[in-house]
Scaffold this motif. Structure first.
Motif, PDB file in Angstrom:
ATOM      1  N   GLY A 145       0.932  -1.112  -0.125  1.00 21.13           N
ATOM      2  CA  GLY A 145       0.081   0.090  -0.097  1.00 21.13           C
ATOM      3  C   GLY A 145       0.923   1.290  -0.027  1.00 21.13           C
ATOM      4  N   PRO A 146       0.176   2.121   0.192  1.00 21.22           N
ATOM      5  CA  PRO A 146       0.995   3.962   0.069  1.00 21.22           C
ATOM      6  C   PRO A 146       1.891   4.041   1.163  1.00 21.22           C
ATOM      7  CG  PRO A 146      -1.297   4.153   0.783  1.00 21.22           C
ATOM      8  CD  PRO A 146      -1.334   2.646   0.309  1.00 21.22           C
ATOM      9  N   THR A 153       3.058   1.301  15.184  1.00 18.04           N
ATOM     10  CA  THR A 153       2.261   0.704  16.431  1.00 18.04           C
ATOM     11  C   THR A 153       0.973   0.541  16.273  1.00 18.04           C
ATOM     12  OG1 THR A 153       4.155   1.643  17.874  1.00 18.04           O
ATOM     13  CG2 THR A 153       2.384   0.927  18.919  1.00 18.04           C
ATOM     14  N   VAL A 154       0.245  -0.569  16.421  1.00 16.14           N
ATOM     15  CA  VAL A 154      -0.964  -0.728  16.459  1.00 16.14           C
ATOM     16  C   VAL A 154      -1.637   0.046  17.586  1.00 16.14           C
ATOM     17  CG1 VAL A 154      -2.723  -2.549  16.514  1.00 16.14           C
ATOM     18  CG2 VAL A 154      -0.351  -3.173  15.447  1.00 16.14           C
ATOM     19  N   GLU A 155      -2.756   0.570  17.177  1.00 16.83           N
ATOM     20  CA  GLU A 155      -3.545   1.559  18.002  1.00 16.83           C
ATOM     21  C   GLU A 155      -4.935   0.598  18.318  1.00 16.83           C
ATOM     22  OE1 GLU A 155      -2.476   3.772  20.125  1.00 16.83           O
ATOM     23  OE2 GLU A 155      -0.634   3.572  19.603  1.00 16.83           O
ATOM     24  N   GLU A 156      -5.371   0.109  17.074  1.00 15.96           N
ATOM     25  CA  GLU A 156      -6.673  -0.243  17.215  1.00 15.96           C
ATOM     26  C   GLU A 156      -6.792  -1.373  16.313  1.00 15.96           C
ATOM     27  OE1 GLU A 156     -10.174   2.480  17.261  1.00 15.96           O
ATOM     28  OE2 GLU A 156      -8.629   4.171  17.407  1.00 15.96           O
ATOM     29  N   ILE A 165      -5.630   0.176  12.698  1.00 15.59           N
ATOM     30  CA  ILE A 165      -5.319   1.543  12.904  1.00 15.59           C
ATOM     31  C   ILE A 165      -3.869   1.663  13.361  1.00 15.59           C
ATOM     32  CG2 ILE A 165      -5.430   3.947  13.816  1.00 15.59           C
ATOM     33  CD1 ILE A 165      -7.728   3.174  12.189  1.00 15.59           C
ATOM     34  N   VAL A 166      -2.825   2.043  12.393  1.00 14.78           N
ATOM     35  CA  VAL A 166      -1.533   2.137  12.982  1.00 14.78           C
ATOM     36  C   VAL A 166      -0.864   3.608  12.983  1.00 14.78           C
ATOM     37  CG1 VAL A 166       0.769   1.171  12.287  1.00 14.78           C
ATOM     38  CG2 VAL A 166      -1.077  -0.271  11.658  1.00 14.78           C
ATOM     39  N   HIS A 167      -0.118   3.994  14.220  1.00 14.07           N
ATOM     40  CA  HIS A 167       0.596   5.043  14.085  1.00 14.07           C
ATOM     41  C   HIS A 167       1.823   5.064  13.475  1.00 14.07           C
ATOM     42  CE1 HIS A 167      -1.770   7.116  17.587  1.00 14.07           C
ATOM     43  NE2 HIS A 167      -2.562   7.192  16.400  1.00 14.07           N
ATOM     44  N   PRO A 176      -2.029   8.642  12.545  1.00 13.75           N
ATOM     45  CA  PRO A 176      -2.658   7.311  12.398  1.00 13.75           C
ATOM     46  C   PRO A 176      -3.118   6.929  11.085  1.00 13.75           C
ATOM     47  CG  PRO A 176      -4.147   9.037  13.230  1.00 13.75           C
ATOM     48  CD  PRO A 176      -2.767   9.611  13.142  1.00 13.75           C
ATOM     49  N   VAL A 177      -2.920   5.741  10.703  1.00 11.60           N
ATOM     50  CA  VAL A 177      -3.234   5.273   9.364  1.00 11.60           C
ATOM     51  C   VAL A 177      -4.007   3.806   9.080  1.00 11.60           C
ATOM     52  CG1 VAL A 177      -1.446   6.572   8.052  1.00 11.60           C
ATOM     53  CG2 VAL A 177      -1.017   3.973   8.880  1.00 11.60           C
TER      54      VAL A 177
END
Length: 187
Positions: A145-146, A153-156, A165-167, A176-177
């Motif tokens: 992906g982009p 780090t996994v946030e959600e 959702i990864v920071h 967050p992406v």
């Protein structure tokens, strides 16, 4: 011929991870000892989960009561002797007022457990329960992906949508992406 009123559900304790081996050994011993007519079924309560490993989906059976097997049949001393004499078996789960005999499961307990087994089989047929191997706080690397080659780090975790959702650090700021589960790997 056994009376239907004598047939009840009981729980057999065994070593965790040995459930399949114990089930096969018990059924063989019931046949050999002529007690198979006292047995309705021996069941390992499992659920089917879909795991994502290395970007690939795969189904697997997962015990939701590790170390326990359900037995439906007539309990008597001959059944107890067969069960307690089988390798990797701890014995019948005992409790209640009479500590010497196993306590049969309540119908509501059996229905809840069997309902869960049925519901899980239906869920898999309809797309499945998904076990995502990532948890909040896990360090990951984005592989597609982009944001490819970014660490984060996994946030959600959203198992129903197969998204995380990864920071990640973009221009020195934590951003967050949202990424698909199959676009990341553990770092």
């Amino acid at each position: 011929m056994t009376d239907q009123n004598d047939i009840q559900w009981y729980v057999i304790r065994c070593f965790s991870g040995h459930e399949k081996k114990v089930k096969e050994a018990l059924l063989e011993r019931f046949r050999e000892d002529g007690a198979i007519d006292k047995v309705e079924q021996v069941l390992i309560p499992t659920e089917t989960v879909i795991e994502i490993r290395n970007g690939k989906k795969r189904q697997r059976e997962k015990n939701f009561f590790p170390g326990y097997i359900m037995f439906q049949g007539v309990y008597d001393e001959s059944i107890n002797d067969i069960v307690s004499g089988t390798a990797s078996v701890i014995g019948f789960l005992k409790g209640g007022k009479n500590q010497n005999k196993p306590t049969p499961l309540q119908e509501s307990e059996v229905n809840r457990i069997l309902g869960k087994v049925t519901k899980d089989k239906e869920a898999v047929a309809g797309g499945g329960l998904v076990e995502i191997p990532f948890r909040k706080g896990d360090l990951i690397k984005i592989t597609d992906g982009p944001f490819v080659n970014y660490d984060g780090t996994v946030e959600e975790v959203y198992p129903d949508r197969m998204k995380l959702i990864v920071h990640v650090s973009i221009f020195g700021r934590k951003t967050p992406v949202e990424v698909d589960v199959n676009q990341v790997e553990p770092d």
